[in-house]
Design a protein around this motif. Structure first.
Motif, PDB file in Angstrom:
ATOM      1  N   LEU A   1     -11.175  -8.863   5.527  1.00 46.21           N
ATOM      2  CA  LEU A   1     -11.053  -7.118   4.773  1.00 46.21           C
ATOM      3  C   LEU A   1     -12.400  -7.733   3.572  1.00 46.21           C
ATOM      4  O   LEU A   1     -12.956  -8.751   2.804  1.00 46.21           O
ATOM      5  CB  LEU A   1      -9.841  -6.976   3.947  1.00 46.21           C
ATOM      6  CG  LEU A   1      -8.563  -6.675   4.476  1.00 46.21           C
ATOM      7  CD1 LEU A   1      -7.608  -6.318   3.493  1.00 46.21           C
ATOM      8  CD2 LEU A   1      -9.018  -5.620   5.666  1.00 46.21           C
TER       9      LEU A   1
ATOM     10  N   THR B   1      -5.679   0.436   4.552  1.00 46.22           N
ATOM     11  CA  THR B   1      -5.994  -0.638   4.347  1.00 46.22           C
ATOM     12  C   THR B   1      -4.856  -1.770   2.968  1.00 46.22           C
ATOM     13  O   THR B   1      -4.587  -2.337   2.717  1.00 46.22           O
ATOM     14  CB  THR B   1      -7.030  -1.118   4.626  1.00 46.22           C
ATOM     15  OG1 THR B   1      -7.857  -0.806   5.569  1.00 46.22           O
ATOM     16  CG2 THR B   1      -7.920  -2.443   3.339  1.00 46.22           C
TER      17      THR B   1
ATOM     18  N   ALA C   1     -12.601   2.283   1.542  1.00 44.52           N
ATOM     19  CA  ALA C   1     -11.839   2.071   1.799  1.00 44.52           C
ATOM     20  C   ALA C   1     -10.746   3.407   2.914  1.00 44.52           C
ATOM     21  O   ALA C   1     -10.651   4.262   2.531  1.00 44.52           O
ATOM     22  CB  ALA C   1     -11.167   1.757   0.572  1.00 44.52           C
ATOM     23  N   ASP C   2      -9.314   2.341   2.740  1.00 43.18           N
ATOM     24  CA  ASP C   2      -8.290   4.058   3.063  1.00 43.18           C
ATOM     25  C   ASP C   2      -7.077   3.572   3.154  1.00 43.18           C
ATOM     26  O   ASP C   2      -6.757   2.182   2.287  1.00 43.18           O
ATOM     27  CB  ASP C   2      -8.596   3.914   4.472  1.00 43.18           C
ATOM     28  CG  ASP C   2      -8.692   3.095   5.274  1.00 43.18           C
ATOM     29  OD1 ASP C   2      -6.837   1.890   5.345  1.00 43.18           O
ATOM     30  OD2 ASP C   2      -9.318   2.170   6.484  1.00 43.18           O
TER      31      ASP C   2
ATOM     32  N   PRO D   1      -6.510 -10.636   2.373  1.00 47.80           N
ATOM     33  CA  PRO D   1      -7.079  -9.970   2.681  1.00 47.80           C
ATOM     34  C   PRO D   1      -8.148 -10.889   3.053  1.00 47.80           C
ATOM     35  O   PRO D   1      -9.437  -9.930   2.931  1.00 47.80           O
ATOM     36  CB  PRO D   1      -7.686  -9.811   0.953  1.00 47.80           C
ATOM     37  CG  PRO D   1      -7.367 -11.190   0.548  1.00 47.80           C
ATOM     38  CD  PRO D   1      -5.747 -11.814   0.868  1.00 47.80           C
TER      39      PRO D   1
ATOM     40  N   ARG E   1      -0.602  -8.905   1.930  1.00 43.99           N
ATOM     41  CA  ARG E   1      -1.198  -9.182   3.510  1.00 43.99           C
ATOM     42  C   ARG E   1      -2.628  -9.891   3.004  1.00 43.99           C
ATOM     43  O   ARG E   1      -3.404  -9.566   2.053  1.00 43.99           O
ATOM     44  CB  ARG E   1      -1.610  -7.962   4.259  1.00 43.99           C
ATOM     45  CG  ARG E   1      -2.948  -8.350   5.571  1.00 43.99           C
ATOM     46  CD  ARG E   1      -3.283  -7.003   5.862  1.00 43.99           C
ATOM     47  NE  ARG E   1      -4.646  -7.619   6.995  1.00 43.99           N
ATOM     48  CZ  ARG E   1      -4.852  -6.649   7.887  1.00 43.99           C
ATOM     49  NH1 ARG E   1      -4.840  -5.305   8.091  1.00 43.99           N
ATOM     50  NH2 ARG E   1      -6.416  -7.359   8.468  1.00 43.99           N
TER      51      ARG E   1
END
Length: 529
Positions: free
Chosen positions: A522, A509, A505-506, A519, A517
């Motif tokens: 993702l 995101t 993860a970052d 997902p 948003r």
């Protein structure tokens, strides 16, 4: 003392808005402040830094009339002042937003905004108060629900009300104690925009904060306290976060990735130790504050929970600790549905809880430190024996908790509210860790802690993880979440948007998910939530 700062450009002869000379404040066995000098000029944002217990909040309580100093003088616009109450201070143009909320829980937001306000009409309808509150909220960019009861609000929503209450009174000097502790990134940006506009009008702001990046961004000068004394005042532009941290605590603070497990740590359990299945929570109005949430918590892992305050985190913590019964769905412990939702049953099963608001939910402020430390064990030996309370055993328990929490307490009989917020938090954490044999739910455990204490608090969580305990870590600090979590769930409007592997993860995101948003594109975590 060191002073390597400059004041804002002002007309010759302009005095500081606030000047403190040799302020001293003492409590039994404690020197809270000693010989503190401070000058705050028109048109500046001044940060006040220091470790927990360094005397920052006490000093500002002296300024606002909550406490009376034993030594020193307070000057406002060059003239000596004595404030016998916060009301006198606000009439003089000094307002403070406290770290611990000062709102009336049974009142609505609109009623709290108007309470004690000289400009509030004597006879006004609830609808008119709500309209006035709505206009104030729009003016300062802090959305609130004027008709909502404060007791039904999250900590983040209550903080917005506190800020609005002071801003509405047109204070010339605004004092803010950890104002962004419960605000998300966008809310923080909105607050900073409002503070800069406030400063541009020739007003001044004092911010007490432990978020050094925010201090660097928003402040013009920084004053650092240590042990109740002023160490120095510096131009922020000449500082770095590392320099400020070192000056605050007197030693270097090294942040490291804490996801790495040491040799001998228990592995993540194959089966979940706790789980939720399609859980929905509705408030008194029937509004869904938690929506169809499913997740698994494994022993030996830290599951981080990210999200802007007020998006269901409080309700999630309540469900996981037995404080809230789902309207729909099930809570599982070791794969078995919990038939009774009761916090005492959860605690007996080894579920500890560090709540988001320590004074509202974790402590009885007027009771002694000893009594507060025995709250979770008063019915079990050695504190509770055959229905009787053993005060000697309770005192020994309290001293033991204080020792492992590294909190120095001169008198265990004094009310716990007399301790600094950071020391209260450390004691609550160690008390809850004692009963968290299987699960610890930690909601904002680092809130209000200095940088050194934050590192200690995070080490508590990783130590439990390494012992095989499942940890739910709720926080708005994405750096801390990424630093310790194995997986990170992101909440938005009561929904669990996604559960991500922390290693992949970052912040970008996670930030997008916090904003709602979709997902679907993702990567998911193990449970596919």
């Amino acid at each position: 003392m060191v002073d390597v700062s400059t004041r804002p450009p002002l007309a010759p002869g302009t005095p500081p808005i606030l000047q403190l000379r040799g302020i001293g404040k003492f409590f039994p066995g404690v020197i809270a402040n000693r010989d503190v000098d401070l000058a705050v000029w028109p048109g500046e944002i001044h940060a006040l830094l220091g470790e927990n217990g360094a005397g920052k909040s006490t000093l500002m309580n002296v300024v606002t009339g909550i406490y009376q100093p034993e030594e020193g003088d307070i000057l406002l616009d060059g003239y000596g002042q004595v404030f016998n109450s916060p009301q006198e201070a606000i009439r003089a143009g000094i307002g403070m937003v406290h770290q611990h909320f000062k709102l009336v829980q049974a009142f609505t937001v609109a009623e709290n905004i108007h309470l004690g306000w000289d400009e509030a009409p004597r006879l006004v309808s609830a609808r008119a108060m709500e309209e006035r509150t709505r206009a104030i909220a729009e003016q300062f960019g802090f959305p609130v629900r004027p008709d909502a009861r404060v007791s039904d609000l999250s900590a983040g929503e209550q903080q917005r009300v506190e800020i609005l209450r002071v801003l509405s009174r047109r204070a010339r000097l605004l004092i803010m104690d950890e104002p962004t502790a419960v605000l998300g990134p966008e809310e923080t940006r909105e607050l900073f925009r409002a503070l800069r506009a406030f400063r541009a009008q020739g007003n001044a702001v004092i911010i007490i904060s432990h978020k050094l990046d925010e201090v660097m961004e928003i402040s013009d000068r920084v004053t650092i306290l240590r042990g109740g004394r002023r160490i120095g005042t510096f131009d922020t532009a000449a500082c770095t976060p590392a320099m400020l941290a070192t000056t605050m605590v007197g030693r270097d603070i090294i942040r490291q990735n804490m996801r790495t497990r040491p040799p001998g740590a228990r592995p993540v359990s194959a089966s979940p130790i706790m789980g939720l299945r399609n859980v929905t929570i509705r408030d008194a109005r029937g509004v869904e504050s938690l929506r169809d949430v499913s997740l698994d918590l494994h022993g030996g892992e830290i599951l981080g929970i990210a999200g802007v305050a007020g998006n269901g985190q409080r309700e999630l913590a309540g469900v996981l600790t037995g404080l809230l019964k789902p309207a729909v769905g099930h809570v599982l412990l070791d794969g078995t549905e919990m038939e009774r939702i009761d916090p005492a049953i959860f605690a007996h099963a080894g579920v500890g809880h560090i709540p988001e608001d320590r004074l509202r939910s974790a402590l009885a402020p007027s009771l002694s430190i000893t009594d507060n430390m025995a709250l979770r064990e008063y019915a079990t030996p050695p504190v509770g024996r055959r229905g009787l309370y053993d005060s000697t055993a309770a005192a020994m328990l309290a001293r033991g908790i204080a020792q492992v929490a590294h909190v120095t307490i001169p008198d265990f009989a004094m009310p716990v509210r007399n301790l600094s917020g950071g020391n209260q938090q450390r004691l609550v954490a160690r008390r809850e860790i004692r009963i968290a044999h299987r699960v610890l739910v930690a909601a904002y455990p680092a809130r209000g802690l200095d940088i050194g204490a934050i590192a200690t608090m995070l080490s508590y969580l990783t130590e439990l993880r390494d012992q095989g305990v499942g940890v739910v870590f709720i926080s708005e600090d994405l750096e801390d979440l990424l630093n310790v979590s194995d997986r990170i769930g992101v909440m938005f409007h009561g929904r669990m948007m996604a559960v991500l592997d922390a290693a992949e993860a970052d912040m970008a995101t996670i930030g997008l998910l916090m904003g709602g948003r979709d997902p679907s594109s993702l990567p998911m975590g193990r449970d596919g939530s």
